[in-house]
Motif scaffolding. Structure first.
Motif, PDB file in Angstrom:
ATOM      1  N   ILE A 138      11.814  33.391 103.813  1.00  0.00           N
ATOM      2  CA  ILE A 138      11.744  34.635 103.043  1.00  0.00           C
ATOM      3  C   ILE A 138      11.063  35.685 103.893  1.00  0.00           C
ATOM      4  N   HIS A 139      11.729  36.811 104.098  1.00  0.00           N
ATOM      5  CA  HIS A 139      11.133  37.950 104.789  1.00  0.00           C
ATOM      6  C   HIS A 139      10.657  38.956 103.742  1.00  0.00           C
ATOM      7  N   ILE A 140       9.363  39.242 103.750  1.00  0.00           N
ATOM      8  CA  ILE A 140       8.829  40.245 102.820  1.00  0.00           C
ATOM      9  C   ILE A 140       8.990  41.619 103.474  1.00  0.00           C
ATOM     10  N   LYS A 177      24.152  25.980 108.637  1.00  0.00           N
ATOM     11  CA  LYS A 177      23.272  24.937 109.148  1.00  0.00           C
ATOM     12  C   LYS A 177      22.260  24.465 108.106  1.00  0.00           C
ATOM     13  N   GLY A 178      22.435  24.924 106.869  1.00  0.00           N
ATOM     14  CA  GLY A 178      21.608  24.436 105.773  1.00  0.00           C
ATOM     15  C   GLY A 178      20.338  25.223 105.520  1.00  0.00           C
ATOM     16  N   ILE A 179      20.159  26.359 106.207  1.00  0.00           N
ATOM     17  CA  ILE A 179      18.942  27.161 106.056  1.00  0.00           C
ATOM     18  C   ILE A 179      19.272  28.427 105.268  1.00  0.00           C
ATOM     19  N   ARG A 180      18.521  28.678 104.219  1.00  0.00           N
ATOM     20  CA  ARG A 180      18.689  29.897 103.438  1.00  0.00           C
ATOM     21  C   ARG A 180      17.697  30.959 103.914  1.00  0.00           C
ATOM     22  N   VAL A 181      18.160  32.202 104.047  1.00  0.00           N
ATOM     23  CA  VAL A 181      17.310  33.324 104.468  1.00  0.00           C
ATOM     24  C   VAL A 181      17.474  34.449 103.460  1.00  0.00           C
ATOM     25  N   LEU A 182      16.356  34.901 102.911  1.00  0.00           N
ATOM     26  CA  LEU A 182      16.380  35.945 101.885  1.00  0.00           C
ATOM     27  C   LEU A 182      15.313  36.987 102.175  1.00  0.00           C
ATOM     28  N   THR A 183      15.502  38.160 101.616  1.00  0.00           N
ATOM     29  CA  THR A 183      14.548  39.251 101.767  1.00  0.00           C
ATOM     30  C   THR A 183      14.037  39.665 100.395  1.00  0.00           C
ATOM     31  N   VAL A 184      12.741  39.918 100.315  1.00  0.00           N
ATOM     32  CA  VAL A 184      12.130  40.447  99.094  1.00  0.00           C
ATOM     33  C   VAL A 184      11.488  41.781  99.440  1.00  0.00           C
ATOM     34  N   SER A 185      11.851  42.817  98.707  1.00  0.00           N
ATOM     35  CA  SER A 185      11.381  44.171  99.001  1.00  0.00           C
ATOM     36  C   SER A 185      10.574  44.729  97.834  1.00  0.00           C
ATOM     37  N   PRO A 186       9.259  44.548  97.872  1.00  0.00           N
ATOM     38  CA  PRO A 186       8.428  45.115  96.803  1.00  0.00           C
ATOM     39  C   PRO A 186       8.348  46.637  96.901  1.00  0.00           C
ATOM     40  N   GLY A 187       8.180  47.264  95.760  1.00  0.00           N
ATOM     41  CA  GLY A 187       7.802  48.667  95.729  1.00  0.00           C
ATOM     42  C   GLY A 187       6.285  48.759  95.739  1.00  0.00           C
ATOM     43  N   ALA A 188       5.753  49.797  95.122  1.00  0.00           N
ATOM     44  CA  ALA A 188       4.300  49.963  95.061  1.00  0.00           C
ATOM     45  C   ALA A 188       3.675  48.760  94.365  1.00  0.00           C
ATOM     46  N   THR A 189       2.757  48.099  95.056  1.00  0.00           N
ATOM     47  CA  THR A 189       2.131  46.878  94.548  1.00  0.00           C
ATOM     48  C   THR A 189       0.621  47.012  94.649  1.00  0.00           C
ATOM     49  N   ASN A 190      -0.073  46.532  93.657  1.00  0.00           N
ATOM     50  CA  ASN A 190      -1.519  46.701  93.545  1.00  0.00           C
ATOM     51  C   ASN A 190      -2.258  45.763  94.498  1.00  0.00           C
ATOM     52  N   THR A 191      -2.264  46.124  95.770  1.00  0.00           N
ATOM     53  CA  THR A 191      -2.929  45.349  96.818  1.00  0.00           C
ATOM     54  C   THR A 191      -4.025  46.200  97.455  1.00  0.00           C
ATOM     55  N   PRO A 192      -4.932  45.586  98.219  1.00  0.00           N
ATOM     56  CA  PRO A 192      -5.935  46.381  98.937  1.00  0.00           C
ATOM     57  C   PRO A 192      -5.318  47.431  99.853  1.00  0.00           C
ATOM     58  N   LEU A 193      -4.191  47.098 100.494  1.00  0.00           N
ATOM     59  CA  LEU A 193      -3.524  48.054 101.374  1.00  0.00           C
ATOM     60  C   LEU A 193      -3.046  49.272 100.593  1.00  0.00           C
ATOM     61  N   LEU A 237       8.718  35.877  91.916  1.00  0.00           N
ATOM     62  CA  LEU A 237      10.075  36.011  92.450  1.00  0.00           C
ATOM     63  C   LEU A 237      10.254  35.142  93.687  1.00  0.00           C
ATOM     64  N   VAL A 238       9.281  35.165  94.588  1.00  0.00           N
ATOM     65  CA  VAL A 238       9.371  34.357  95.801  1.00  0.00           C
ATOM     66  C   VAL A 238       9.446  32.881  95.448  1.00  0.00           C
ATOM     67  N   HIS A 239       8.630  32.455  94.503  1.00  0.00           N
ATOM     68  CA  HIS A 239       8.663  31.048  94.086  1.00  0.00           C
ATOM     69  C   HIS A 239      10.047  30.647  93.605  1.00  0.00           C
ATOM     70  N   PHE A 240      10.654  31.480  92.780  1.00  0.00           N
ATOM     71  CA  PHE A 240      12.014  31.167  92.320  1.00  0.00           C
ATOM     72  C   PHE A 240      12.975  31.051  93.497  1.00  0.00           C
ATOM     73  N   LEU A 241      12.898  31.977  94.440  1.00  0.00           N
ATOM     74  CA  LEU A 241      13.862  32.007  95.539  1.00  0.00           C
ATOM     75  C   LEU A 241      13.743  30.802  96.464  1.00  0.00           C
ATOM     76  N   VAL A 242      12.553  30.237  96.604  1.00  0.00           N
ATOM     77  CA  VAL A 242      12.405  29.067  97.474  1.00  0.00           C
ATOM     78  C   VAL A 242      12.616  27.762  96.719  1.00  0.00           C
ATOM     79  N   SER A 243      12.779  27.839  95.409  1.00  0.00           N
ATOM     80  CA  SER A 243      12.890  26.636  94.587  1.00  0.00           C
ATOM     81  C   SER A 243      14.326  26.122  94.573  1.00  0.00           C
ATOM     82  N   PRO A 244      14.519  24.874  94.139  1.00  0.00           N
ATOM     83  CA  PRO A 244      15.876  24.333  94.019  1.00  0.00           C
ATOM     84  C   PRO A 244      16.762  25.137  93.071  1.00  0.00           C
ATOM     85  N   ALA A 245      16.164  25.856  92.131  1.00  0.00           N
ATOM     86  CA  ALA A 245      16.951  26.654  91.187  1.00  0.00           C
ATOM     87  C   ALA A 245      17.739  27.760  91.876  1.00  0.00           C
ATOM     88  N   ALA A 246      17.342  28.134  93.094  1.00  0.00           N
ATOM     89  CA  ALA A 246      18.011  29.219  93.829  1.00  0.00           C
ATOM     90  C   ALA A 246      18.825  28.682  95.002  1.00  0.00           C
TER      91      ALA A 246
END
Length: 264
Positions: A138-140, A177-193, A237-246
């Motif tokens: 997963i690329h954030i 080759k059996g590897i899944r690659v996905l991108t997650v693009s957050p908007g404004a998120t309540n982080t220290p940054l 969202l990331v948890h879902f994407l790395v899980s067997p459900a996805a």
């Protein structure tokens, strides 16, 4: 309340690496994957202040090729490889103000931090992941990669747009080759940054923090939900994407932005 995924420990037996995993979105992701049963490794450029870490910490500056190689070697020797890689490091390091405010050094630093560090780490870790013929990367990224705001984040937006293109190309190469690659693009998120960016804008604009955030949101086209995301929402969202459900998902860029990007 924990989700059913967490209750059923759907990541039990999996080993995950979360870069930039000591705070903000990275920490929330690391905690969520651990709750789901994964063994979690986190990295950052500096030892975290927290002494009782819940995850295995390896100090590494991923903009330095030698430290990337050392990290990969440590993971292979200690954990035998990875099942899940969350490339989360990144952030706005260049000044705002548009093209005339940016030097070559600003551009190079932004590309190193937000694009090349991820490419470098993938290259170091992928050979062992490919040996397993399964895994998830997963690329954030950021909403800025598809909706840049020139005054605040020009160089950052360009680096994240590059990450989006790289992620899509890598997904096409690795899917057979059996590897899944996905991108997650957050908007404004309540982080220290994000809090720091708002505070800086407030100080330079003579606004309160809330006024500064609302003006920044308006300049980005508005947030229909009227608030920032919480890191835990991105982590879910990331948890879902790395899980067997996805298991049939790869190559897509998932925007989690409260409706900011006005596309169908």
């Amino acid at each position: 309340m924990e989700s059913n995924h967490n209750q059923y420990q759907d990541l039990a037996g999996k080993t995950a690496l979360v870069t930039g995993g000591t705070k903000g979105i990275g920490k929330a992701i690391a905690d969520k994957l651990s709750q789901a049963g994964a063994r979690v490794i986190i990295t950052a450029r500096q030892q975290p202040e927290e002494t009782n870490l819940a995850h295995h910490f390896i100090e590494a500056d991923l903009t330095q090729p030698q430290q990337v190689d050392q990290l990969a070697q440590a993971i292979h020797e200690t954990f035998g490889g990875l099942d899940i890689l969350i490339d989360n490091i990144g952030g706005v390091t260049a000044p705002g103000g548009g093209f005339s405010s940016l030097t070559d050094q600003d551009w190079e630093q932004e590309l190193q931090f937000n694009l090349l560090a991820t490419i470098r780490l993938d290259r170091a870790l992928l050979p062992r992941i490919l040996e397993k013929k399964s895994g998830v990367i997963i690329h954030i990224s950021s909403v800025a990669g598809v909706k840049p705001v020139w005054y605040h984040n020009l160089a950052y937006a360009v680096s994240k747009a590059g990450l989006n293109a790289y992620s899509k190309a890598l997904s096409n190469e690795l899917a057979p080759k059996g590897i899944r690659v996905l991108t997650v693009s957050p908007g404004a998120t309540n982080t220290p940054l994000m809090q720091g960016l708002v505070q800086n804008f407030a100080a330079t604009s003579g606004l309160s923090a809330e006024e500064a955030f609302q003006r920044m949101a308006a300049q980005a086209g508005g947030i229909p939900m009227g608030r920032m995301a919480e890191p835990e929402e991105v982590a879910s969202l990331v948890h879902f994407l790395v899980s067997p459900a996805a298991s049939y998902l790869t190559g897509a860029n998932y925007l989690i932005d409260g409706g900011t990007v006005p596309v169908v």
